[in-house]
Design a protein around this motif. Structure first.
Motif, PDB file in Angstrom:
ATOM      1  N   LEU A 230       0.715  -1.023  -0.048  1.00 12.50           N
ATOM      2  CA  LEU A 230       0.229   0.242   0.179  1.00 12.50           C
ATOM      3  C   LEU A 230       0.623   1.001  -0.827  1.00 12.50           C
ATOM      4  CD1 LEU A 230      -2.929   1.122   0.409  1.00 12.50           C
ATOM      5  CD2 LEU A 230      -2.702   1.161   1.762  1.00 12.50           C
ATOM      6  N   ASN A 231       0.765   1.869  -0.990  1.00 14.09           N
ATOM      7  CA  ASN A 231       1.045   3.240  -1.028  1.00 14.09           C
ATOM      8  C   ASN A 231       1.208   4.883  -0.429  1.00 14.09           C
ATOM      9  OD1 ASN A 231       3.597   5.292  -2.222  1.00 14.09           O
ATOM     10  ND2 ASN A 231       3.251   4.861  -4.273  1.00 14.09           N
ATOM     11  N   SER A 232      -0.521   4.668  -1.243  1.00 12.41           N
ATOM     12  CA  SER A 232      -1.454   5.828  -0.854  1.00 12.41           C
ATOM     13  C   SER A 232      -2.622   5.555  -0.558  1.00 12.41           C
ATOM     14  CB  SER A 232      -0.624   6.645  -1.578  1.00 12.41           C
ATOM     15  OG  SER A 232      -1.990   6.656  -2.753  1.00 12.41           O
ATOM     16  N   VAL A 233      -3.961   6.299   0.522  1.00 13.40           N
ATOM     17  CA  VAL A 233      -4.740   6.299   0.564  1.00 13.40           C
ATOM     18  C   VAL A 233      -5.024   7.941   0.206  1.00 13.40           C
ATOM     19  CG1 VAL A 233      -6.703   5.540   2.313  1.00 13.40           C
ATOM     20  CG2 VAL A 233      -4.574   4.365   2.244  1.00 13.40           C
ATOM     21  N   TYR A 234      -6.515   7.813  -0.544  1.00  8.74           N
ATOM     22  CA  TYR A 234      -7.649   9.044  -0.639  1.00  8.74           C
ATOM     23  C   TYR A 234      -8.675   8.746  -0.311  1.00  8.74           C
ATOM     24  CZ  TYR A 234      -8.455  13.302  -3.768  1.00  8.74           C
ATOM     25  OH  TYR A 234      -8.519  14.155  -3.795  1.00  8.74           O
ATOM     26  N   ILE A 235      -9.252   9.351   0.404  1.00  2.41           N
ATOM     27  CA  ILE A 235     -10.547   9.229   0.686  1.00  2.41           C
ATOM     28  C   ILE A 235     -11.437  10.643   0.071  1.00  2.41           C
ATOM     29  CG2 ILE A 235     -12.534   9.229   2.774  1.00  2.41           C
ATOM     30  CD1 ILE A 235     -10.014   8.347   4.080  1.00  2.41           C
ATOM     31  N   GLY A 236     -12.199   9.968  -0.711  1.00  4.54           N
ATOM     32  CA  GLY A 236     -12.592  11.230  -1.493  1.00  4.54           C
ATOM     33  C   GLY A 236     -14.433  11.188  -1.706  1.00  4.54           C
ATOM     34  N   GLY A 237     -14.715  12.210  -2.599  1.00  4.97           N
ATOM     35  CA  GLY A 237     -17.043  12.314  -2.391  1.00  4.97           C
ATOM     36  C   GLY A 237     -16.788  12.422  -3.684  1.00  4.97           C
ATOM     37  N   GLY A 238     -17.958  13.429  -3.559  1.00  4.57           N
ATOM     38  CA  GLY A 238     -18.842  13.862  -2.115  1.00  4.57           C
ATOM     39  C   GLY A 238     -17.955  14.648  -1.447  1.00  4.57           C
ATOM     40  N   THR A 239     -18.403  14.231  -0.522  1.00 11.53           N
ATOM     41  CA  THR A 239     -18.046  15.130   1.055  1.00 11.53           C
ATOM     42  C   THR A 239     -17.491  14.444   2.023  1.00 11.53           C
ATOM     43  OG1 THR A 239     -18.738  17.594   0.302  1.00 11.53           O
ATOM     44  CG2 THR A 239     -18.033  17.624   2.233  1.00 11.53           C
ATOM     45  N   TYR A 259      -2.850  -2.105   8.237  1.00 13.98           N
ATOM     46  CA  TYR A 259      -1.407  -1.690   8.318  1.00 13.98           C
ATOM     47  C   TYR A 259      -0.661  -0.980   9.602  1.00 13.98           C
ATOM     48  CZ  TYR A 259      -1.953  -3.101   2.879  1.00 13.98           C
ATOM     49  OH  TYR A 259      -2.256  -3.161   2.230  1.00 13.98           O
ATOM     50  N   ASP A 260       0.436  -0.631   9.526  1.00 14.17           N
ATOM     51  CA  ASP A 260       0.429   0.611  10.692  1.00 14.17           C
ATOM     52  C   ASP A 260       0.195   1.898   9.640  1.00 14.17           C
ATOM     53  OD1 ASP A 260       1.793   2.637  11.921  1.00 14.17           O
ATOM     54  OD2 ASP A 260       3.240   1.157  12.667  1.00 14.17           O
ATOM     55  N   LEU A 261      -0.648   2.513  10.104  1.00 16.31           N
ATOM     56  CA  LEU A 261      -0.973   4.062   9.801  1.00 16.31           C
ATOM     57  C   LEU A 261       0.443   5.087   8.976  1.00 16.31           C
ATOM     58  CD1 LEU A 261      -4.588   4.310   9.908  1.00 16.31           C
ATOM     59  CD2 LEU A 261      -4.184   3.605   8.103  1.00 16.31           C
ATOM     60  N   SER A 262       0.990   4.899  10.482  1.00 16.12           N
ATOM     61  CA  SER A 262       1.772   6.404  10.115  1.00 16.12           C
ATOM     62  C   SER A 262       3.388   5.162   9.303  1.00 16.12           C
ATOM     63  CB  SER A 262       2.780   5.762  11.866  1.00 16.12           C
ATOM     64  OG  SER A 262       2.720   4.835  11.719  1.00 16.12           O
ATOM     65  N   CYS A 263       3.070   4.130   8.709  1.00 16.92           N
ATOM     66  CA  CYS A 263       3.956   4.172   7.672  1.00 16.92           C
ATOM     67  C   CYS A 263       3.531   3.920   6.005  1.00 16.92           C
ATOM     68  CB  CYS A 263       3.967   2.542   8.028  1.00 16.92           C
ATOM     69  SG  CYS A 263       5.222   2.637   9.456  1.00 16.92           S
ATOM     70  N   ILE A 264       2.421   4.714   5.997  1.00 15.42           N
ATOM     71  CA  ILE A 264       2.030   4.726   4.240  1.00 15.42           C
ATOM     72  C   ILE A 264       2.226   6.169   4.181  1.00 15.42           C
ATOM     73  CG2 ILE A 264       0.280   4.978   3.313  1.00 15.42           C
ATOM     74  CD1 ILE A 264      -1.748   3.019   4.847  1.00 15.42           C
ATOM     75  N   SER A 265       2.996   6.131   2.765  1.00 17.80           N
ATOM     76  CA  SER A 265       3.634   7.340   2.350  1.00 17.80           C
ATOM     77  C   SER A 265       2.938   8.742   2.931  1.00 17.80           C
ATOM     78  CB  SER A 265       3.866   7.298   0.784  1.00 17.80           C
ATOM     79  OG  SER A 265       4.559   5.795   0.427  1.00 17.80           O
ATOM     80  N   LEU A 282     -11.130  17.194  12.522  1.00 16.35           N
ATOM     81  CA  LEU A 282      -9.990  17.831  12.224  1.00 16.35           C
ATOM     82  C   LEU A 282      -8.664  16.889  13.121  1.00 16.35           C
ATOM     83  CD1 LEU A 282      -9.832  21.493  11.213  1.00 16.35           C
ATOM     84  CD2 LEU A 282      -9.528  19.541   9.793  1.00 16.35           C
ATOM     85  N   GLN A 283      -9.541  16.855  14.502  1.00 22.42           N
ATOM     86  CA  GLN A 283      -8.733  16.541  15.400  1.00 22.42           C
ATOM     87  C   GLN A 283      -8.315  15.480  15.263  1.00 22.42           C
ATOM     88  OE1 GLN A 283      -5.959  17.887  18.081  1.00 22.42           O
ATOM     89  NE2 GLN A 283      -5.761  15.869  17.615  1.00 22.42           N
ATOM     90  N   CYS A 284     -10.170  13.941  15.372  1.00 23.11           N
ATOM     91  CA  CYS A 284      -9.933  12.705  14.550  1.00 23.11           C
ATOM     92  C   CYS A 284      -9.288  12.163  13.813  1.00 23.11           C
ATOM     93  CB  CYS A 284     -11.369  12.712  14.974  1.00 23.11           C
ATOM     94  SG  CYS A 284     -12.002  10.699  14.192  1.00 23.11           S
ATOM     95  N   LEU A 285      -8.986  13.067  12.456  1.00 25.48           N
ATOM     96  CA  LEU A 285      -8.052  12.790  11.348  1.00 25.48           C
ATOM     97  C   LEU A 285      -6.661  12.892  11.866  1.00 25.48           C
ATOM     98  CD1 LEU A 285     -10.145  14.797   9.024  1.00 25.48           C
ATOM     99  CD2 LEU A 285     -10.238  12.414   8.649  1.00 25.48           C
ATOM    100  N   LYS A 286      -6.213  13.895  12.550  1.00 19.65           N
ATOM    101  CA  LYS A 286      -4.718  14.014  12.529  1.00 19.65           C
ATOM    102  C   LYS A 286      -4.797  12.620  14.063  1.00 19.65           C
ATOM    103  CE  LYS A 286      -1.234  15.917  13.091  1.00 19.65           C
ATOM    104  NZ  LYS A 286      -0.098  16.414  11.248  1.00 19.65           N
ATOM    105  N   ASN A 287      -5.555  12.511  14.886  1.00 23.42           N
ATOM    106  CA  ASN A 287      -5.798  10.733  15.393  1.00 23.42           C
ATOM    107  C   ASN A 287      -5.292   9.571  15.035  1.00 23.42           C
ATOM    108  OD1 ASN A 287      -5.685  13.071  17.370  1.00 23.42           O
ATOM    109  ND2 ASN A 287      -7.367  12.095  18.159  1.00 23.42           N
ATOM    110  N   ASN A 288      -6.167   9.881  13.121  1.00 21.54           N
ATOM    111  CA  ASN A 288      -5.450   8.641  12.852  1.00 21.54           C
ATOM    112  C   ASN A 288      -5.147   8.944  11.342  1.00 21.54           C
ATOM    113  OD1 ASN A 288      -8.032   6.975  12.907  1.00 21.54           O
ATOM    114  ND2 ASN A 288      -8.766   8.805  13.637  1.00 21.54           N
ATOM    115  N   ASN A 289      -3.294   9.653  11.895  1.00 21.47           N
ATOM    116  CA  ASN A 289      -2.554   9.403  11.114  1.00 21.47           C
ATOM    117  C   ASN A 289      -2.741   9.872   9.718  1.00 21.47           C
ATOM    118  OD1 ASN A 289      -2.005   6.764  12.821  1.00 21.47           O
ATOM    119  ND2 ASN A 289      -0.641   7.968  12.358  1.00 21.47           N
ATOM    120  N   VAL A 290      -3.834  10.509   9.263  1.00 23.30           N
ATOM    121  CA  VAL A 290      -4.147  11.611   8.093  1.00 23.30           C
ATOM    122  C   VAL A 290      -3.311  12.156   7.708  1.00 23.30           C
ATOM    123  CG1 VAL A 290      -5.881  12.782   6.887  1.00 23.30           C
ATOM    124  CG2 VAL A 290      -6.869  10.791   8.019  1.00 23.30           C
TER     125      VAL A 290
END
Length: 492
Positions: A230-239, A259-265, A282-290
């Motif tokens: 896994l190289n990258s993740v993109y969460i799109g939409g919609g919103t 996966y360990d999210l901190s290791c995804i590019s 926003l804090q939730c996203l940050k806590n989840n390694n976005v």
């Protein structure tokens, strides 16, 4: 009405695209010149002839107004250089080029991208290098064969200079990138044609997430079985930011369990609409390694935001951007759209100047595209008048971005794009989006989860097999096992 008369070929798709470069509104009809003589009853007619003699091809186009010959242009195959030797592509190029040149005379326009109508322009440079062409030969192909202007050729090389560090045949074969679609929005913007559902009940969103999480788990397991990384993740939409914090946690937990999210590019989340963003999300996203988010104004002009159906103000955009910075996001993208109805050069200048003051890491600059399913309708005479307007708007953006340290790092084009223009992504040094480059240049496998998602599975050099999920919410949810079975078979 314009009549095409073909002889020696049936390249209707190429002829139609050549016409679309100049005029989106004109109707056309195709006739076979080998079966009937032209009667020139239509206001305009183009006779397009493809001839072959001793392995040499010649394409000729003649434009008539009633019975009067207006312009004629011919090209021979020994005058044309392509990325690689290919008779079929040569024939199409000769037909397109001859039609393009009589239309160029008629409309008194010199399109920036010449005869090119495809989405992935930089891919021509990448493919040419793979076929052994030198950089000087590639420039000659762009300029003389495809008739791209010097300014756009320079843009393409600037982009490739950033993208080329991500072109690695071995890594590209073993990587994959995960797209996750969230098809919900608070309101529908007038220019939008994406699959999205407005103001859905919480129960429907929860039911969709349950099925989506099932698809994510199954898709990741398939990728691992094929030894893809896994190289990258993109969460799109919609919103995607219509989701609450619990739903965001649930979504990202489905990836975190593998996966360990901190290791995804790179993990991108389209926060998109400022009216859906809160400190808690926003804090939730940050806590989840976005690692990367988008906060998309589209315009910084209040009257435009209102007319598009965006439920936020210019000040809301600035407030939510600053909030994201305070939380610690160091990769923020902002989208803008040039050519929105009623906007002037001054409006475009105001938007880009307001954006660069904020100093986002990426600025994605779209040209308005007339999409079939969008509410926005075009006026019949508008398109031709917008060539210079769009050029000037892009020039303001280019100068402002350059002055503030941004470089172009990816681009793509769309059908029915205003001013026959392009979409360009700009970035600060080392802040390019990996996913954007991968998907546009088709460098690696994309596995898409969610309604309307489009997977592209790499099967060989420059070859991908597409697989599209259902666009209907009911079909997606009731036929998920069918989707997974197809994906599994393709990944084998």
């Amino acid at each position: 009405m314009l009549l095409f008369y073909f002889s020696g070929h049936n390249f209707e798709y190429e002829a139609r695209n050549a016409l679309r470069v100049f005029d989106l509104n004109i109707d056309y009809e195709v006739k076979n010149l080998d079966e009937e003589q032209p009667d020139f009853q239509s206001e305009y007619s183009i006779v397009s002839i493809l001839e072959e003699e001793n392995k040499t091809f010649k394409g000729t186009a003649v434009l008539y107004r009633k019975n009067e010959k207006m312009f004629e242009r011919s090209f021979k195959s020994d005058e044309i250089i392509l990325e690689k030797e290919n008779d079929k592509k040569m024939k199409k190029t000769l037909v397109t080029k001859s039609i393009h040149n009589v239309l160029k005379k008629h409309y008194c326009l010199v399109p920036d991208y010449g005869i090119l109508t495809g989405v992935r322009v930089v891919k021509i440079l990448i493919a040419s290098r793979q076929y052994g062409r030198s950089d000087s030969e590639i420039t000659k192909i762009l300029k003389e064969t495809y008739e791209v202007t010097d300014e756009k050729i320079e843009l393409l090389w600037d982009i490739l200079n950033i993208e080329e560090k991500y072109i690695n045949e071995e890594k590209n074969k073993t990587n994959y990138n995960l797209y996750i679609g969230i098809p919900f929005c608070p309101t529908r913007c007038s220019y939008c044609s994406f699959t999205s559902f407005i103001n859905c009940r919480e129960e429907k969103i929860e039911a969709y997430l349950d099925v989506l999480v099932k698809e994510i788990h199954a898709t990741i397991e398939m990728a691992k079985d094929r030894n893809l990384s896994l190289n990258s993740v993109y969460i799109g939409g919609g919103t995607p930011s219509v989701l609450n914090e619990r739903q965001i946690d649930k979504l990202l937990a489905s990836i975190k369990s593998h996966y360990d999210l901190s290791c995804i590019s790179e993990i991108t989340f389209e926060a998109g609409r400022p009216d859906t963003i809160t400190w808690e999300k926003l804090q939730c996203l940050k806590n989840n390694n976005v690692t990367r988010i988008s906060i998309n104004p589209q315009s910084m002009n209040e009257k435009t935001l209102i007319s598009m159906g965006r439920n936020h103000s210019r000040e809301d955009i600035i407030e939510k951007y600053q909030m994201a910075r305070k939380i610690g996001f160091d990769s923020i993208n902002m989208d803008i759209i040039l050519g929105l109805p009623g906007e002037t050069e001054e409006d475009a200048r105001n938007t880009i100047e307001s954006i660069v003051k904020l100093k986002p890491d990426n600025i994605t600059v779209h040209s308005l595209a007339y999409k079939k399913n969008a509410e926005l309708t075009r006026e019949s005479s508008e398109y031709l008048k917008d060539y210079n307007l769009l050029r000037n708007m892009h020039e303001h953006v280019k100068k402002s971005c350059k002055k503030n340290g941004y470089k172009p790092y990816y681009m793509y084009r769309q059908k029915n794009i205003k001013g026959n223009s392009e979409n360009v992504g700009y970035c600060l040094p080392a802040k390019e989006s990996i996913y954007n480059m991968i998907i546009i240049e088709e460098l690696e496998t994309i596995l898409a989860c969610g309604i309307g998602g489009s997977s592209k599975i790499m099967t060989g050099n420059n070859r991908h097999e597409p697989l599209r999920n259902f666009k209907s919410l009911e079909e997606y949810m009731s036929r998920i096992d069918e989707i997974l079975e197809k994906k599994k078979n393709m990944l084998k």
